[in-house]
Design a protein around this motif. Sequence first.
Motif, mmCIF file in Angstrom:
data_model
loop_
_atom_site.group_PDB
_atom_site.id
_atom_site.type_symbol
_atom_site.label_atom_id
_atom_site.label_comp_id
_atom_site.label_asym_id
_atom_site.label_seq_id
_atom_site.Cartn_x
_atom_site.Cartn_y
_atom_site.Cartn_z
ATOM 1 N N SER A 253 -22.400 -114.547 72.006
ATOM 2 C CA SER A 253 -21.391 -114.761 73.053
ATOM 3 C C SER A 253 -20.466 -113.560 73.167
ATOM 4 O O SER A 253 -20.056 -113.176 74.268
ATOM 5 C CB SER A 253 -20.591 -116.030 72.735
ATOM 6 O OG SER A 253 -21.432 -117.173 72.739
ATOM 7 N N GLY A 254 -20.134 -112.951 72.028
ATOM 8 C CA GLY A 254 -19.270 -111.776 72.055
ATOM 9 C C GLY A 254 -19.942 -110.565 72.666
ATOM 10 O O GLY A 254 -19.363 -109.871 73.515
ATOM 11 N N PHE A 255 -21.201 -110.309 72.250
ATOM 12 C CA PHE A 255 -21.923 -109.160 72.793
ATOM 13 C C PHE A 255 -22.261 -109.342 74.284
ATOM 14 O O PHE A 255 -22.382 -108.373 75.029
ATOM 15 C CB PHE A 255 -23.210 -108.919 71.998
ATOM 16 C CG PHE A 255 -22.982 -108.441 70.596
ATOM 17 C CD1 PHE A 255 -21.956 -107.562 70.288
ATOM 18 C CD2 PHE A 255 -23.800 -108.877 69.557
ATOM 19 C CE1 PHE A 255 -21.752 -107.126 68.995
ATOM 20 C CE2 PHE A 255 -23.597 -108.446 68.258
ATOM 21 C CZ PHE A 255 -22.564 -107.568 67.980
ATOM 22 N N ARG A 256 -22.416 -110.614 74.706
ATOM 23 C CA ARG A 256 -22.816 -110.873 76.093
ATOM 24 C C ARG A 256 -21.715 -110.497 77.083
ATOM 25 O O ARG A 256 -21.989 -110.282 78.261
ATOM 26 C CB ARG A 256 -23.143 -112.370 76.227
ATOM 27 C CG ARG A 256 -23.809 -112.746 77.558
ATOM 28 C CD ARG A 256 -25.200 -112.159 77.645
ATOM 29 N NE ARG A 256 -25.891 -112.617 78.848
ATOM 30 C CZ ARG A 256 -25.761 -112.056 80.052
ATOM 31 N NH1 ARG A 256 -24.972 -111.001 80.210
ATOM 32 N NH2 ARG A 256 -26.419 -112.547 81.082
ATOM 33 N N THR A 257 -20.475 -110.387 76.591
ATOM 34 C CA THR A 257 -19.367 -110.057 77.493
ATOM 35 C C THR A 257 -19.438 -108.623 78.000
ATOM 36 O O THR A 257 -18.821 -108.300 79.025
ATOM 37 C CB THR A 257 -18.020 -110.290 76.784
ATOM 38 O OG1 THR A 257 -17.968 -109.469 75.614
ATOM 39 C CG2 THR A 257 -17.855 -111.758 76.398
ATOM 40 N N PHE A 258 -20.144 -107.736 77.286
ATOM 41 C CA PHE A 258 -20.200 -106.331 77.725
ATOM 42 C C PHE A 258 -21.630 -105.789 77.776
ATOM 43 O O PHE A 258 -21.827 -104.581 77.921
ATOM 44 C CB PHE A 258 -19.355 -105.437 76.813
ATOM 45 C CG PHE A 258 -19.780 -105.465 75.356
ATOM 46 C CD1 PHE A 258 -20.804 -104.650 74.890
ATOM 47 C CD2 PHE A 258 -19.152 -106.311 74.472
ATOM 48 C CE1 PHE A 258 -21.182 -104.671 73.566
ATOM 49 C CE2 PHE A 258 -19.532 -106.335 73.137
ATOM 50 C CZ PHE A 258 -20.538 -105.518 72.673
ATOM 51 N N SER A 259 -22.649 -106.665 77.632
ATOM 52 C CA SER A 259 -24.028 -106.176 77.695
ATOM 53 C C SER A 259 -24.919 -107.252 78.279
ATOM 54 O O SER A 259 -24.520 -108.411 78.450
ATOM 55 C CB SER A 259 -24.529 -105.778 76.298
ATOM 56 O OG SER A 259 -24.568 -106.904 75.445
ATOM 57 N N GLY A 260 -26.164 -106.878 78.544
ATOM 58 C CA GLY A 260 -27.126 -107.823 79.069
ATOM 59 C C GLY A 260 -27.598 -108.796 78.001
ATOM 60 O O GLY A 260 -27.330 -108.631 76.805
ATOM 61 N N VAL B 77 -29.990 -107.170 75.156
ATOM 62 C CA VAL B 77 -29.253 -106.335 74.205
ATOM 63 C C VAL B 77 -28.370 -107.199 73.313
ATOM 64 O O VAL B 77 -28.306 -107.012 72.082
ATOM 65 C CB VAL B 77 -28.411 -105.275 74.946
ATOM 66 C CG1 VAL B 77 -27.551 -104.494 73.969
ATOM 67 C CG2 VAL B 77 -29.318 -104.348 75.737
ATOM 68 N N ALA B 78 -27.666 -108.163 73.928
ATOM 69 C CA ALA B 78 -26.800 -109.042 73.142
ATOM 70 C C ALA B 78 -27.611 -109.844 72.130
ATOM 71 O O ALA B 78 -27.196 -110.025 70.977
ATOM 72 C CB ALA B 78 -26.032 -109.981 74.072
ATOM 73 N N ASN B 79 -28.769 -110.327 72.543
ATOM 74 C CA ASN B 79 -29.626 -111.088 71.632
ATOM 75 C C ASN B 79 -30.108 -110.212 70.471
ATOM 76 O O ASN B 79 -30.093 -110.637 69.313
ATOM 77 C CB ASN B 79 -30.812 -111.652 72.405
ATOM 78 C CG ASN B 79 -31.820 -112.332 71.485
ATOM 79 O OD1 ASN B 79 -31.521 -113.328 70.850
ATOM 80 N ND2 ASN B 79 -33.021 -111.768 71.416
ATOM 81 N N ALA B 80 -30.537 -108.990 70.771
ATOM 82 C CA ALA B 80 -31.049 -108.107 69.723
ATOM 83 C C ALA B 80 -29.958 -107.754 68.714
ATOM 84 O O ALA B 80 -30.183 -107.805 67.497
ATOM 85 C CB ALA B 80 -31.632 -106.845 70.346
ATOM 86 N N LEU B 81 -28.773 -107.420 69.191
ATOM 87 C CA LEU B 81 -27.674 -107.059 68.290
ATOM 88 C C LEU B 81 -27.243 -108.252 67.444
ATOM 89 O O LEU B 81 -27.041 -108.129 66.220
ATOM 90 C CB LEU B 81 -26.492 -106.520 69.095
ATOM 91 C CG LEU B 81 -26.682 -105.159 69.773
ATOM 92 C CD1 LEU B 81 -25.464 -104.818 70.630
ATOM 93 C CD2 LEU B 81 -26.923 -104.071 68.735
ATOM 94 N N ALA B 82 -27.077 -109.405 68.088
ATOM 95 C CA ALA B 82 -26.646 -110.594 67.357
ATOM 96 C C ALA B 82 -27.674 -111.003 66.311
ATOM 97 O O ALA B 82 -27.339 -111.365 65.182
ATOM 98 C CB ALA B 82 -26.382 -111.742 68.325
ATOM 99 N N LEU B 83 -28.951 -110.940 66.681
ATOM 100 C CA LEU B 83 -30.004 -111.329 65.745
ATOM 101 C C LEU B 83 -30.114 -110.333 64.595
ATOM 102 O O LEU B 83 -30.367 -110.722 63.443
ATOM 103 C CB LEU B 83 -31.330 -111.420 66.501
ATOM 104 C CG LEU B 83 -32.456 -112.191 65.798
ATOM 105 C CD1 LEU B 83 -32.014 -113.593 65.486
ATOM 106 C CD2 LEU B 83 -33.709 -112.197 66.658
#
Length: 505
Positions: free
Chosen positions: A308-315, A318-324
Amino acid sequence: MRTEPSPGNLPAREHLPAGNAGTPVLDVVIPVYNEEKDLQPCVLRLHEHLARTFPYAFRITIADNASTDTTPLVAARLEAEIPEVRAFRLEQKGRGRALRTVWSASDAPVLAYMDVDLSTDLNALLPLVAPLISGHSDLAIGSRLARSSRVVRGAKREFISRTYNLILRGSLQARFSDAQCGFKAIRRDVAQVLLPLVEDTGWFFDTEMLVLAERAGLRIHEVPVDWVDDPDSTVHIVKTATDDLKGVWRVGRALATGSLALDRLARPFGDDPRDREISGVPKGLARQLVGFCVVGGLSTLFYLLLYSGFRTFSGSQVANALALLVSAVANTAANRRLTFGVRGRGGAVKHQAQGLVVFGIGLALTSGSLAALNAATNDPAHSTELAVLIAANLAATVLRFLLFRAWVFPDRRDESPSTVVASHTPAVPVGPASPVYTTATRSSYGSAPAPHETTSYETTSYETTSYGTTAYGTTHSPHDHQTWGDATMQLQPVRPNDHDPRDAR
């Protein structure tokens, strides 16, 4: 998977025979410091109770911790007047030091201790030691915090006691209810293996012994007690509490870093049903499943927060890959320590690399799910994305557990043979032998070496590394027979495959 060799073997439990007349089955130690007023009434009352109610031979040992009043004279007079009483003098203070020294030198198969004020009602003494005599348990403790206990004490001591035990449960994951009650017992064969590992020589001795015993898989029996606070107690509450907290930090740090591997201390086959080879039931599967589910649940929440945090500034990809990626590193570290019991830094990099491979598989599943969702709907809602990711993560979780168990953290307990050798030495010149366990190697823990204590009836020697021993043995003096009375009862660990080499069968 095991990254360090096992510290040794614990003896199998067996029922203790009554033995010959005069051979003590129970040795009750009373550690004292400047107790000239209370010592004699305590010993007389305890002796009368044991003589009236205890069905086995017994001994009462007064352990004087460098008293500066007339306590040594009172102890000597009691020893001269009562055959079952022995007096022992240490020139250094420390209740833990006194208990370890006297217990290590005693020939009784059951060792106990109680405070000189006799705050605990003596009717709990036989229930305390009975499970040790029968072979059901390894240690026994009196508990003032059990539901059926009847306790009379002030609010201050009640608050301190309950707070301390809550700290033990939260920090060291202790399951016993009362660590500080001065009313405990241990089997001698277990004490011979366990006591050299206990570093503390003061009031934290009890707690450290119980924590190590619990981590070693020993069974601790709890007895509800009736307890009345002694208003004249000489215990310094603040100093004792401070020392105890320091001990909690020291033991907790050693357990967390893996320098103390008591959970790998093997028991003989058949003594613990969890050690048995049962076809179709993998070892530790239930415990690993519970641990993996707990870690997985926390990791999923962590992952969703990161996404949810990464999704605020990326697609979404990308947000899924970073979070995972971030949650996978944390998940592998948590499962390594908590689920599969791998401690220490050895192999940590390899495990993280293998965990990243597992992460790649999870990434493929979740990314594929997101790609399928985007193909089906041009602009999916955020809640729909989360629902799809949760479903994909559940599928990835099952595969992750199987890969962790079979590939990343395989169980290799059978590859590390025991390092304990049982040697038999006569406890007294004319008695039968009892086992003495010598441990070849142990990991370093702490900095204080075990003290060298010399008694009039026996010399107990410790050769230490830093924490734990490289050799532990007992040497008896020529005066054992005159001091301790009859021969030591023969107590040998039971193993299904043991046999006499002289037996042709």
